[in-house]
Motif scaffolding. Sequence first.
Motif, PDB file in Angstrom:
ATOM      1  N   VAL A  73      -2.446 -21.720 -46.565  1.00 38.45           N
ATOM      2  CA  VAL A  73      -2.768 -21.799 -45.134  1.00 38.45           C
ATOM      3  C   VAL A  73      -4.147 -22.410 -44.958  1.00 38.45           C
ATOM      4  N   LYS A  74      -5.070 -22.001 -45.817  1.00 37.82           N
ATOM      5  CA  LYS A  74      -6.429 -22.537 -45.710  1.00 37.82           C
ATOM      6  C   LYS A  74      -6.450 -24.036 -46.005  1.00 37.82           C
ATOM      7  N   VAL A  75      -5.688 -24.435 -47.026  1.00 40.59           N
ATOM      8  CA  VAL A  75      -5.625 -25.866 -47.339  1.00 40.59           C
ATOM      9  C   VAL A  75      -5.024 -26.636 -46.170  1.00 40.59           C
ATOM     10  N   ARG A  76      -3.988 -26.072 -45.585  1.00 37.84           N
ATOM     11  CA  ARG A  76      -3.331 -26.739 -44.463  1.00 37.84           C
ATOM     12  C   ARG A  76      -4.274 -26.873 -43.263  1.00 37.84           C
ATOM     13  N   GLU A  77      -4.873 -25.758 -42.879  1.00 38.59           N
ATOM     14  CA  GLU A  77      -5.653 -25.748 -41.629  1.00 38.59           C
ATOM     15  C   GLU A  77      -7.035 -26.360 -41.783  1.00 38.59           C
ATOM     16  N   ARG A  78      -7.622 -26.209 -42.950  1.00 34.36           N
ATOM     17  CA  ARG A  78      -9.023 -26.608 -43.091  1.00 34.36           C
ATOM     18  C   ARG A  78      -9.207 -27.936 -43.820  1.00 34.36           C
ATOM     19  N   VAL A  79      -8.147 -28.380 -44.469  1.00 29.80           N
ATOM     20  CA  VAL A  79      -8.255 -29.666 -45.169  1.00 29.80           C
ATOM     21  C   VAL A  79      -7.314 -30.688 -44.532  1.00 29.80           C
ATOM     22  N   LEU A  80      -6.024 -30.423 -44.631  1.00 31.07           N
ATOM     23  CA  LEU A  80      -5.056 -31.430 -44.185  1.00 31.07           C
ATOM     24  C   LEU A  80      -5.129 -31.678 -42.680  1.00 31.07           C
ATOM     25  N   ASP A  81      -5.258 -30.597 -41.900  1.00 26.62           N
ATOM     26  CA  ASP A  81      -5.285 -30.767 -40.446  1.00 26.62           C
ATOM     27  C   ASP A  81      -6.672 -31.110 -39.918  1.00 26.62           C
ATOM     28  N   ALA A  82      -7.688 -30.818 -40.690  1.00 30.91           N
ATOM     29  CA  ALA A  82      -9.050 -30.926 -40.145  1.00 30.91           C
ATOM     30  C   ALA A  82      -9.796 -32.169 -40.608  1.00 30.91           C
ATOM     31  N   MET A  83      -9.499 -32.650 -41.779  1.00 29.08           N
ATOM     32  CA  MET A  83     -10.329 -33.721 -42.328  1.00 29.08           C
ATOM     33  C   MET A  83      -9.745 -35.094 -42.028  1.00 29.08           C
ATOM     34  N   GLY A  84     -10.638 -36.017 -41.714  1.00 24.84           N
ATOM     35  CA  GLY A  84     -10.221 -37.365 -41.381  1.00 24.84           C
ATOM     36  C   GLY A  84     -10.578 -38.345 -42.481  1.00 24.84           C
ATOM     37  N   ARG A  85     -10.125 -39.576 -42.306  1.00 22.11           N
ATOM     38  CA  ARG A  85     -10.326 -40.581 -43.357  1.00 22.11           C
ATOM     39  C   ARG A  85     -11.790 -40.951 -43.537  1.00 22.11           C
ATOM     40  N   ARG A  86     -12.647 -40.648 -42.557  1.00 21.40           N
ATOM     41  CA  ARG A  86     -14.051 -40.970 -42.696  1.00 21.40           C
ATOM     42  C   ARG A  86     -14.849 -39.836 -43.333  1.00 21.40           C
ATOM     43  N   ASP A  87     -14.194 -38.712 -43.541  1.00 16.98           N
ATOM     44  CA  ASP A  87     -14.857 -37.647 -44.304  1.00 16.98           C
ATOM     45  C   ASP A  87     -14.968 -38.100 -45.747  1.00 16.98           C
ATOM     46  N   ASP A  88     -16.087 -37.863 -46.301  1.00 17.21           N
ATOM     47  CA  ASP A  88     -16.272 -38.347 -47.659  1.00 17.21           C
ATOM     48  C   ASP A  88     -16.957 -37.307 -48.511  1.00 17.21           C
ATOM     49  N   PHE A  89     -16.839 -37.501 -49.779  1.00 21.34           N
ATOM     50  CA  PHE A  89     -17.707 -36.770 -50.695  1.00 21.34           C
ATOM     51  C   PHE A  89     -18.343 -37.809 -51.588  1.00 21.34           C
ATOM     52  N   SER A  90     -19.505 -37.504 -52.016  1.00 18.46           N
ATOM     53  CA  SER A  90     -20.180 -38.450 -52.894  1.00 18.46           C
ATOM     54  C   SER A  90     -21.134 -37.687 -53.793  1.00 18.46           C
ATOM     55  N   THR A  91     -21.458 -38.314 -54.876  1.00 23.16           N
ATOM     56  CA  THR A  91     -22.437 -37.722 -55.768  1.00 23.16           C
ATOM     57  C   THR A  91     -23.548 -38.734 -55.961  1.00 23.16           C
TER      58      THR A  91
ATOM     59  N   THR B 257     -26.440 -41.967 -60.944  1.00 31.59           N
ATOM     60  CA  THR B 257     -24.983 -41.895 -60.804  1.00 31.59           C
ATOM     61  C   THR B 257     -24.667 -41.808 -59.326  1.00 31.59           C
ATOM     62  N   ASP B 258     -23.790 -42.639 -58.906  1.00 29.97           N
ATOM     63  CA  ASP B 258     -23.450 -42.669 -57.481  1.00 29.97           C
ATOM     64  C   ASP B 258     -21.938 -42.826 -57.346  1.00 29.97           C
ATOM     65  N   VAL B 259     -21.319 -41.856 -56.744  1.00 32.03           N
ATOM     66  CA  VAL B 259     -19.867 -41.908 -56.537  1.00 32.03           C
ATOM     67  C   VAL B 259     -19.574 -41.510 -55.098  1.00 32.03           C
ATOM     68  N   ILE B 260     -18.724 -42.248 -54.465  1.00 35.30           N
ATOM     69  CA  ILE B 260     -18.275 -41.856 -53.133  1.00 35.30           C
ATOM     70  C   ILE B 260     -16.757 -42.018 -53.053  1.00 35.30           C
ATOM     71  N   VAL B 261     -16.128 -40.996 -52.554  1.00 29.38           N
ATOM     72  CA  VAL B 261     -14.679 -41.025 -52.350  1.00 29.38           C
ATOM     73  C   VAL B 261     -14.401 -40.547 -50.937  1.00 29.38           C
ATOM     74  N   TYR B 262     -13.786 -41.383 -50.158  1.00 29.73           N
ATOM     75  CA  TYR B 262     -13.391 -40.966 -48.812  1.00 29.73           C
ATOM     76  C   TYR B 262     -12.087 -40.182 -48.902  1.00 29.73           C
ATOM     77  N   TRP B 263     -11.958 -39.228 -48.029  1.00 25.81           N
ATOM     78  CA  TRP B 263     -10.760 -38.400 -48.027  1.00 25.81           C
ATOM     79  C   TRP B 263      -9.544 -39.281 -47.699  1.00 25.81           C
ATOM     80  N   PRO B 264      -8.621 -39.420 -48.635  1.00 27.18           N
ATOM     81  CA  PRO B 264      -7.470 -40.304 -48.414  1.00 27.18           C
ATOM     82  C   PRO B 264      -6.408 -39.592 -47.575  1.00 27.18           C
ATOM     83  N   ARG B 265      -6.687 -39.452 -46.309  1.00 22.23           N
ATOM     84  CA  ARG B 265      -5.933 -38.551 -45.442  1.00 22.23           C
ATOM     85  C   ARG B 265      -4.422 -38.817 -45.482  1.00 22.23           C
ATOM     86  N   ASP B 266      -4.029 -40.045 -45.229  1.00 20.15           N
ATOM     87  CA  ASP B 266      -2.599 -40.325 -45.172  1.00 20.15           C
ATOM     88  C   ASP B 266      -1.923 -40.120 -46.526  1.00 20.15           C
ATOM     89  N   LEU B 267      -2.623 -40.483 -47.583  1.00 21.80           N
ATOM     90  CA  LEU B 267      -2.041 -40.309 -48.912  1.00 21.80           C
ATOM     91  C   LEU B 267      -1.919 -38.826 -49.253  1.00 21.80           C
TER      92      LEU B 267
END
Lengths: 484, 183
Positions: free
Chosen positions: A82-100, A129-139
């Motif tokens: 439920v948490k994954v569904r509500e807080r990740v899949l339903d909440a995060m958009g393609r411009r959300d990113d994580f990076s190091t 070290t620089d890594v950025i991955v945008y949340w691949p929402r549709d995938l």
Amino acid sequence: MRFKFIVLFPIILMVFGLHSQNKQLLYDFYEIPQSLMVNPGVNAQERWHVGVPVISGLSLQAATSGVTVNDLFANDGIDFNVKVRERVLDAMGRRDDFSTTTQIEVISFGYRGRNRPDDYYSFGMYGETDVIVYWPRDLAILAFEGNGGANIGRGFDLGHLNVRGEMVNVFHFGVNRKMNDALTLGVRAKLYSSIFNFKSVNNSGTFSTVPGENNTLANTITADMQLQTAGVEGFIDILEQDGGRRDDLERLFAQRVLLGGNLGVGFDAGFTYKLNPQTTITGSILDVGFIYNTKDIKNYTLQGSASNEGINIFLPEDIDDLGADLWQELVDEIEAAVPFEDNSDGFISFRPLKVYGSIRYDFGQGGKTLSRECGCAINVTESTTTDYYKNSVGGQLFVIKRPLGFQPALTGFYQRRFGRTFTLKTTYTVDKYSFSNVGLGINLQAGPINFYLLGDNLLAYRNIADSHYASLQFGINILSWNDN
Amino acid sequence: MKAFFKCLCTLILLSTGVWSCSEEQDFDQFDDLSITPTLASSLFSVEAEESFINSVPVVNTFYSNTFNFDPFNENFVAERLLEGTINYEFVNSTSKPIAITIEFLDEAGNILDTEIFDIAAGPGFTATRDVTYGTGGKPLAILTTTSQIRVNGFNLGDNMSVSSESDPRIIMNSAAEFLFRLE
């Protein structure tokens, strides 16, 4: 388990990942020698400095623009799915990113020119070290929900896949020159020695399932996707071998660090300009450069267009196909239309461009010129009186070029100097990750030893697992304000 | 120097110890993650013109073909398939009743299951049928061991009549929705 790891890896990285290259606390904190690394035209004060190897400049930053560790893993009795569904899949958009972004300064030296005391030369080597991955929402939705049910008729955007990362060793040499009482300019040349690099950006295409013409459904894919890697295969090959792994890894790593891999060049530039004795503006542009990748290249492509409606038999046209392997023909047809291929074509990777700007107002006169009192402040003309102010207040702008565009951050700051030995800087920063990022930095000068500690988003430390952003920078230098 | 290091330790403790608290986290929840997408795709279709059916001299059987069909028994699919539904659609605009059988065969050619569809004469006849596998339906093993499919078309009428439709034909479409457990 492996699939779970692959699917949730971006989430975990987003949660734990190190993020952001914004060093708003360090920027224009000219008492710290490492401020030269974010503005080569900073108002450098010291006569010379030597960074303590490896610990002169450590930068670790962490953030998430979407879900936090606490959102997912808090022991709150809520079903994890439920948490994954509500807080990740339903909440995060393609411009959300994580990076190091991690930076370790290995060597850092600086000294003022004997014949040109207005010039401050600095050089050294650091790893980044620089890594950025945008949340691949549709995938992600495709993986979790599939293309059936309510998703029939929906187009999944393959362009949501945006990944870029690199590990690079940087050799640099900079010159900081006081042009006159008001203006200081600086430039830094950089030689990049790439350890590895990968990027999959500017992808496009869709995958959709819609009512078909010749059968119930038509699965259609149009793809123009590419993953470019340089320096990755060498490490993978070693990891896949059975023996001698560690030695080989160390050898390859050392080779790549010391200019044995793909190379690139770049520069930083910056300035400090006093509008009046109490008001200063600064600006810098960092990592205007590229790496030309020609060694250890492996690129993967998925390009083409295909539509599948299953095996379709039309009579009488196909009556002669009795006995044909219709399934294999269908598979071959799709693979030919949308081939997944690899190549070893070289490519250019640009460094993440960064721009800083600031305005600072000094007030609360605290004494006479630094040069008169302690013999320091070489960066002033002996005959000129420069006031020393206890307080500074101002604003900073930071912009970084990311795969999906420019990403800004706005900072307000207050700086307080307690004599010559202790300086505090506090910041409030607004960016896409947080509206409540309060940071605090201290610089301590104990004799020739300089220590600094800069921490961001301190309010979130009350529950670090629920933090969207955290960073820590610290370092130790030995420096001289005079001839000692 | 001693004071410096005292100060240094204090500051690091302040920044990492006092400030950094965290609520209790349970990372084992990750093992509870369930990923069960529904995948949809067409399977196969057969479309025969009435003129072709009339032209086949062999009475009754106008089409019979066995073809390789591996998507169900691919390891990735077979190991993760939870349940599924195959949907069949029929449109008959010919003048004659038709029967179509679908036989699911294993790699050795043994018949695992047979679906029989009796299709009334057209024009204008349409029908659909959903066949479920897994929970509440036929055994999943039918799908996961299917390696070939045999399609037979039978003309249950005559070889002379012609529908009043402009382009009479029998159409059979099929598609499937399968629920997989990826994790």
